[in-house]
Scaffold this motif. Structure first.
Motif, mmCIF file in Angstrom:
data_model
loop_
_atom_site.group_PDB
_atom_site.id
_atom_site.type_symbol
_atom_site.label_atom_id
_atom_site.label_comp_id
_atom_site.label_asym_id
_atom_site.label_seq_id
_atom_site.Cartn_x
_atom_site.Cartn_y
_atom_site.Cartn_z
ATOM 1 N N TRP A 81 0.966 -1.413 0.072
ATOM 2 C CA TRP A 81 0.055 0.015 0.082
ATOM 3 C C TRP A 81 0.943 1.031 0.136
ATOM 4 O O TRP A 81 1.088 2.701 -0.596
ATOM 5 C CB TRP A 81 -0.961 0.165 1.094
ATOM 6 N N ILE A 82 1.709 1.479 0.311
ATOM 7 C CA ILE A 82 3.032 2.682 0.798
ATOM 8 C C ILE A 82 3.288 2.538 -0.821
ATOM 9 O O ILE A 82 3.235 3.735 -1.499
ATOM 10 C CB ILE A 82 3.991 2.258 1.750
ATOM 11 N N ASP A 83 4.182 1.411 -1.373
ATOM 12 C CA ASP A 83 3.716 1.250 -2.404
ATOM 13 C C ASP A 83 3.073 2.522 -3.364
ATOM 14 O O ASP A 83 3.935 2.856 -4.583
ATOM 15 C CB ASP A 83 4.614 0.065 -3.368
ATOM 16 N N GLN A 84 1.807 2.341 -3.155
ATOM 17 C CA GLN A 84 0.904 2.452 -4.469
ATOM 18 C C GLN A 84 0.772 3.776 -4.110
ATOM 19 O O GLN A 84 -0.357 4.586 -4.578
ATOM 20 C CB GLN A 84 -0.724 1.491 -4.437
ATOM 21 N N ARG A 85 0.952 4.534 -2.717
ATOM 22 C CA ARG A 85 0.879 5.732 -2.732
ATOM 23 C C ARG A 85 1.094 7.165 -3.727
ATOM 24 O O ARG A 85 -0.179 7.772 -3.269
ATOM 25 C CB ARG A 85 1.372 5.831 -1.315
#
Length: 163
Positions: free
Chosen positions: A135-139
């Protein structure tokens, strides 16, 4: 005649500083010197940053707490699973998931043309992704890209290294 390399810049704070602009291309030096003049000198900028650090940190902590509470309430309401990952990444991942999924709902369903059944399928895929780092990578992803990102994650799920 060579373009000067040392520029005396009168900063907006009132200080005059000689700047060595020799590392900049000759045709970019004058513009950069004008840009520098619109700002405080380095010493004043650092002093402002250091004096403002405590209030900025308090503001940021307050904002993160509010975002974290909103993300937790949203996750409970929509039965999103707890995320797994490093201790610092989990709260960040929860906030990223909340922001991305709620933005995607607004863009795809409310403003776009996606029907609720298709959204439910995307939401079910989102529930299966429990790694905070994903999810962090998709922020920074566009909200409208969420279904494609979720599909790609599920296709690669068996071969992807979670850490």
């Amino acid at each position: 005649m060579a373009v000067k390399k040392i520029w005396a810049v009168e900063h907006s704070c009132g200080h005059s500083v000689d700047h060595d602009l020799s590392e900049r291309p000759a045709d970019k030096r004058a513009g950069f010197a004008r840009w520098l003049a619109e700002r405080s000198c380095k010493d004043c900028w650092l002093a402002e940053r250091q004096s403002d650090t405590a209030s900025r940190e308090a503001w940021l902590a307050e904002r993160r707490a509010a975002e974290q509470q909103a993300a937790a309430e949203w996750a409970a309401q929509f039965r999103m699973p707890a995320l797994d990952g490093p201790p610092k990444a989990v709260p960040w991942g929860e906030r990223c998931r909340h922001q991305l999924v709620t933005s995607a709902y607004r863009v795809l369903v409310e403003e776009g043309g996606m029907n609720e059944a298709d959204w439910q399928a995307a939401e079910d895929q989102a529930r299966q992704l429990d790694r905070a780092t994903w999810w962090i990578d998709q922020r920074d992803a566009a909200p409208g890209d969420l279904p494609e990102l979720l599909a790609a994650a599920h296709n690669a799920r068996t071969t992807e290294n979670p850490y």
